[in-house]
Design an enzyme around this catalytic site. Structure first.
Site: not given
Length: 181
Positions: A45, A48-50, A169
């Site tokens: 998570i 990919f969210e950064g 993702r």
């Protein structure tokens, strides 16, 4: 009530509670014991969210939803700036909320840790409502794990456009779901 409960648990344990301890207690209280996102799921998570400590508009729409931290939305306005601690706390709260939601949606369907983590990551990104009505969830609950894994690839669009980041993702989530990550 929860502070008193956690203080009591901490006293019984005789040491500080870890985030995993807190998540396990929250899961038990929500009726979803044993369903906690793993370190690998959390890392997926976060990767990919950064992280952005300054609020920004959605990359696909250039507007809503406004996002901050590790993909936190809701009540966020452009110009908002957070500390690392605020981002970490929001992530813990958000992951817990999505983890509990996914656990309730999958019910007692046999689910590996990797499958659970992948579905939490997907729902964190697309929302529990979308996940709850998805063919992916229906296939998972029916035991069609190969079919469910194939469904991840369908969730690669934002505002009707295929997004390279979402495609990557979804491939990573599908691999985790299949036990390959």
């Amino acid at each position: 009530m929860s502070k008193a409960l956690f203080d009591t648990i901490r006293d019984i344990k005789g040491s500080p509670l870890t985030q995993a301890d807190v998540d396990a207690v929250n899961a038990a209280l929500s009726g979803t014991p044993g369903r906690v996102v793993s370190k690998a799921g959390l890392a997926l998570i976060k990767s990919f969210e950064g992280l952005s400590l300054k609020a920004y508009p959605d990359p696909a729409t250039g507007g809503e939803p406004i996002t901050i931290g590790y993909g936190h939305t809701g009540g966020v306005k452009l110009g908002t700036v957070w500390t690392q601690a605020q981002a970490d706390n929001a992530l813990a709260d958000d992951v817990s909320r999505f983890a509990n939601g996914v656990a309730k949606l999958i019910g007692d369907a046999p689910t590996t840790q990797g499958q659970y983590d992948a579905m939490v990551s997907l729902s964190y990104n697309v929302g529990l409502g979308n996940f709850g009505s998805s063919t992916l969830l229906k296939k998972h609950k029916a035991g069609d794990h190969a079919g469910a894994a194939a469904e991840f690839a369908r969730w690669n669009k934002a505002a009707g456009k295929i997004m390279a980041g979402l495609t990557r993702r979804r491939a990573a989530e599908a691999a985790m779901y299949r036990g390959e990550a």
